[in-house]
Design a protein around this motif. Structure first.
Motif, PDB file in Angstrom:
ATOM      1  N   THR A 130       2.295   1.625  -3.518  1.00 25.33           N
ATOM      2  CA  THR A 130       1.218   2.026  -4.432  1.00 25.33           C
ATOM      3  C   THR A 130       0.877   3.492  -4.267  1.00 25.33           C
ATOM      4  N   THR A 131       0.805   3.954  -3.023  1.00 23.75           N
ATOM      5  CA  THR A 131       0.498   5.365  -2.775  1.00 23.75           C
ATOM      6  C   THR A 131       1.574   6.282  -3.342  1.00 23.75           C
TER       7      THR A 131
ATOM      8  N   TRP B  20       0.824  -1.203   0.000  1.00 25.15           N
ATOM      9  CA  TRP B  20       0.000   0.000   0.000  1.00 25.15           C
ATOM     10  C   TRP B  20       0.866   1.265   0.000  1.00 25.15           C
ATOM     11  N   ILE B  21       1.971   1.236   0.715  1.00 28.91           N
ATOM     12  CA  ILE B  21       2.846   2.406   0.749  1.00 28.91           C
ATOM     13  C   ILE B  21       3.445   2.661  -0.630  1.00 28.91           C
TER      14      ILE B  21
ATOM     15  N   LEU C 259       1.241   6.366  -7.143  1.00 33.81           N
ATOM     16  CA  LEU C 259       0.091   7.172  -7.565  1.00 33.81           C
ATOM     17  C   LEU C 259       0.364   8.659  -7.410  1.00 33.81           C
ATOM     18  N   VAL C 260       1.041   9.037  -6.346  1.00 35.73           N
ATOM     19  CA  VAL C 260       1.374  10.450  -6.148  1.00 35.73           C
ATOM     20  C   VAL C 260       2.314  10.934  -7.250  1.00 35.73           C
TER      21      VAL C 260
END
Length: 327
Positions: free
Chosen positions: A42-43, A39-40, A46-47
């Protein structure tokens, strides 16, 4: 005969039998594995993607209004058509030459092996731009080309300056270079076919040519296709070099118009970039379906198409939402 008093008391005080009609407790719900690292990452990705897209959209340096103006201009489309023509002709001639060279490398004749190896070694060593410039100035070395008896009279004579147009030079140069790389791709694909297939084809009593066309080459295409399509994508981008032999393809047109309109050089380069992305994406789509076609018989289930993947994803999402609503 009467029962003892103690026995009666023990029966009266005995606990009631268990109630078998009560609900059995459900097992604990299986909790999914937590992956905080995923999740980290992926975030963060995306940013970064959002920042890149925001910069592309909001940066006035790209001049998207001028990009829209130039994207479908007739001059750009004419250059795109030249790029498609050069790519198609060079791909066909290069693949045909690559097949012949690969067969020569695998031939039992030492002369054919030596000539094929030398050709492949030479054109893989010389840069493509050098080949194109050499062909462009070929008339300085040979003003006429002739066909006839070696060291004897010539039957047919050609004027090289009239024969070698800009399109001819570009196609011949790219085809010569492409054949050298295609030869190794085809040879690797043929060598990837199991030796038992060659022996089985020979045991059937088939002629060597029919063995190659009907048994060996169709199986070799499973390995040849992805590698050659990758080479074909490189060929699409290599066509930008034909600008140096005075042929106005897509890149040549953009470069020429950029010299005429220096204020629009960035949007013009973006136009060329987007068109090259469209061409390479179309080639990748063709690659997928060709690979899927030749995968028949090698896999139990064919790889799903993008439409099938979308349907499967939507069905899985729908089932997941129904399961959460039921809980």
């Amino acid at each position: 005969m009467s029962e003892p008093a103690g026995a009666a008391v023990s029966l009266a005080e005995a606990p009631p039998p268990p109630d078998t009609t009560s609900e059995v407790p459900l097992p604990p719900r299986v909790q999914p594995v937590r992956r905080p690292g995923r999740w980290i990452v992926t975030t963060v990705v995306l940013v970064l993607v959002a920042q890149v897209l925001h910069g592309l959209v909001t940066n006035p340096f790209y001049q998207w209004g001028r990009f829209t103006y130039w994207f479908l201009r007739p001059a750009v489309l004419d250059g795109l058509l030249v790029t498609l023509e050069v790519t198609a002709l060079s791909a066909l001639l290069g693949l045909a030459g690559g097949v012949l060279l690969a067969l020569g490398r695998l031939s039992g004749s030492p002369v054919l092996r030596a000539v094929s190896w030398t050709y492949t070694w030479l054109f893989r060593s010389v840069p493509l731009i050098v080949v194109l410039i050499f062909l462009y100035n070929f008339s300085a070395l040979y003003r006429t080309l002739s066909l006839g008896v070696p060291f004897g009279p010539a039957f047919v004579t050609f004027d090289e300056s009239r024969l070698a147009t800009d399109m001819t030079i570009a196609v011949v140069g790219l085809s010569l270079n492409e054949a050298a790389y295609a030869a190794e791709v085809v040879r690797g694909g043929i060598l990837s076919v199991d030796q038992g297939q060659h022996e089985a084809a020979a045991a059937l009593g088939l002629p060597r040519g029919r063995q190659f066309r009907r048994i060996v080459f169709p199986q070799a295409l499973r390995s040849i296709t992805p590698n050659y399509v990758n080479q074909l994508i490189g060929l699409v981008k290599s066509t930008s070099l034909v600008f140096y032999v005075s042929l106005l393809d897509l890149f040549g047109t953009v470069q020429s118009m950029g010299n005429t309109y220096p204020g629009d050089i960035v949007p013009l380069l973006m136009v060329a970039t987007v068109w090259y992305l469209v061409l390479t994406s179309a080639v990748s789509v063709v690659q997928f379906y060709v690979e899927r076609y030749y995968a028949r018989g090698a896999t139990r289930t064919l790889p799903p198409t993008p439409l099938q993947k979308a349907r499967t994803g939507l069905a899985g999402l729908r089932n997941r939402l129904r399961g959460e609503a039921a809980v």
